[in-house]
Motif scaffolding. Structure first.
Motif, PDB file in Angstrom:
ATOM      1  N   UNK A 118       0.599  -1.605  -0.038  1.00  0.00           N
ATOM      2  CA  UNK A 118      -0.415  -0.284   0.054  1.00  0.00           C
ATOM      3  C   UNK A 118       1.186   1.122   0.359  1.00  0.00           C
ATOM      4  N   UNK A 119       2.172   1.212   0.815  1.00  0.00           N
ATOM      5  CA  UNK A 119       3.195   2.500   0.711  1.00  0.00           C
ATOM      6  C   UNK A 119       3.149   2.970  -0.525  1.00  0.00           C
ATOM      7  N   UNK A 120       4.078   1.767  -1.100  1.00  0.00           N
ATOM      8  CA  UNK A 120       3.909   1.065  -2.434  1.00  0.00           C
ATOM      9  C   UNK A 120       3.463   1.844  -3.838  1.00  0.00           C
ATOM     10  N   UNK A 141      -8.300  -7.790   4.930  1.00  0.00           N
ATOM     11  CA  UNK A 141      -7.715  -6.990   5.922  1.00  0.00           C
ATOM     12  C   UNK A 141      -7.173  -5.808   5.655  1.00  0.00           C
ATOM     13  N   UNK A 142      -6.532  -6.279   4.957  1.00  0.00           N
ATOM     14  CA  UNK A 142      -5.199  -4.432   4.715  1.00  0.00           C
ATOM     15  C   UNK A 142      -6.044  -3.269   4.548  1.00  0.00           C
ATOM     16  N   UNK A 143      -7.045  -3.515   3.814  1.00  0.00           N
ATOM     17  CA  UNK A 143      -7.494  -2.456   2.616  1.00  0.00           C
ATOM     18  C   UNK A 143      -9.376  -2.368   3.230  1.00  0.00           C
ATOM     19  N   UNK A 144      -9.024  -2.388   4.562  1.00  0.00           N
ATOM     20  CA  UNK A 144      -9.987  -1.875   5.408  1.00  0.00           C
ATOM     21  C   UNK A 144      -9.388  -0.850   6.614  1.00  0.00           C
ATOM     22  N   UNK A 145     -10.037   0.531   6.233  1.00  0.00           N
ATOM     23  CA  UNK A 145      -9.933   1.368   6.857  1.00  0.00           C
ATOM     24  C   UNK A 145      -9.723   1.406   8.619  1.00  0.00           C
TER      25      UNK A 145
END
Length: 241
Positions: free
Chosen positions: A84-86, A221-225
Motif C-alpha cells: 500500500x505504501x508503494x 484485511x489490509x484494505x479495510x480502514x
C-alpha cells in the motif's frame, strides 16, 4: 554357564569400581556466559509524513509470508502495508517490514533485536507497538506475542496459527485475527484453536472469518480502514501477576 557367571562377576565388579569413582569426581560449577548474538536483517522502513514534527509515533511491525523470503526487498512489497505504501498510501504510523531469508522462519529474538534498534533510533511510542503478518507472518505474530507478551499493544495475525498453550502468556494483549473459511494452505482451525484457547482463559479476542476467501485473507484485511482504526486505538497494558 561358568563363563557367563564369571563375565557377570567381572562386569559387576567393574560397575562397583567405576560408579563410586565417577560420583567422587563429579563437580558442578556455576558458569556465566556473556556473549553477543549477531543479528543481520534487511527491512523496509516507512516514516509518516511530517515525521519530524511529532515527538513519537505508533509502530506497526509487518511480517510477510513464506513466498516473500529471500534477499530482494521488492518481494516484501507484494502484500500488506508495504504494498500500500508503494502504491502511494500514507499511514499515520511507522511501518517496519523485515525480510526473512530463504529456508528460514521468523525468529523471535531477531525480530526483538530489530525492534530494539528501530525504537532506539526513531521517535516511537513504545506503548503503541503492534505486530501483524500473513501466513508465515501470521504464525510469527502469534509467536512474538508469546515470546514477548509485554512488548505489544495489540497483534493481528492473518491466516496463521500457533501453539494454543502459549496463549496463557498474552491473555492481556488485544487480538484481532483473520482467516478465510476456504483456506487449504493453512486451515481455519489453526486460528480458531488460538482464539478458543484465549477465550478459555478469559480473554476477549476478535476473529473475522471471510466465508468465501481461500488463503488470501490479507488483501481485504489490509484494505479495510476499520482495521487500522482498531489497531491504533489499542495501547499497551501491563500483564497482571
Amino acid at each position: 554357564m561358568r563363563f557367563l557367571t564369571c563375565l557377570i562377576l567381572v562386569v559387576s565388579c567393574a560397575v562397583c569400581l567405576v560408579v563410586p569413582a565417577a560420583a567422587d569426581d563429579a563437580n558442578q560449577a556455576a558458569v556465566h556466559l556473556d556473549a553477543k548474538v549477531e543479528v543481520q536483517m534487511d527491512y523496509l522502513l516507512y516514516l509518516p509524513k511530517d515525521y519530524d514534527k511529532q515527538k513519537s509515533w505508533p509502530l506497526v511491525l509487518f511480517l510477510h509470508g513464506a513466498g516473500e523470503r529471500g534477499d530482494d526487498l521488492d518481494l516484501v512489497k507484494m502484500h500488506g502495508p508495504p504494498r500500500l505504501v508503494e502504491e502511494g498510501k500514507e499511514f499515520p504510523f511507522i511501518v517496519v517490514s523485515p525480510q526473512c531469508p530463504k529456508g528460514r522462519w521468523w525468529r523471535e529474538f531477531e525480530l526483538m533485536a530489530l525492534l530494539d534498534d528501530v525504537i532506539a533510533t526513531h521517535n516511537v511510542d513504545e506503548d503503541r507497538v503492534y505486530v501483524t503478518g500473513l501466513s508465515m507472518g501470521g504464525f510469527g505474530s502469534w509467536g512474538l506475542a508469546a515470546f514477548s507478551p509485554d512488548r505489544f499493544a495489540a497483534i493481528a495475525p492473518i491466516c496463521g496459527g500457533g501453539e494454543p498453550r502459549s496463549t496463557r502468556n498474552f491473555t492481556h494483549v488485544p487480538v484481532w485475527a483473520f482467516h478465510g473459511a476456504k483456506d487449504t494452505a493453512v486451515p481455519l482451525e489453526r486460528t480458531q484453536a488460538m482464539i478458543d484457547a484465549l477465550k478459555r482463559q478469559g480473554a476477549e479476542p476478535k476473529l473475522t472469518i471471510y466465508p468465501e476467501a481461500g488463503h488470501d485473507s490479507w488483501t481485504e484485511t489490509y484494505n479495510n480502514p476499520a482495521f487500522y482504526e482498531w489497531l491504533l486505538a489499542q495501547k499497551r497494558v501491563a500483564q497482571e501477576d
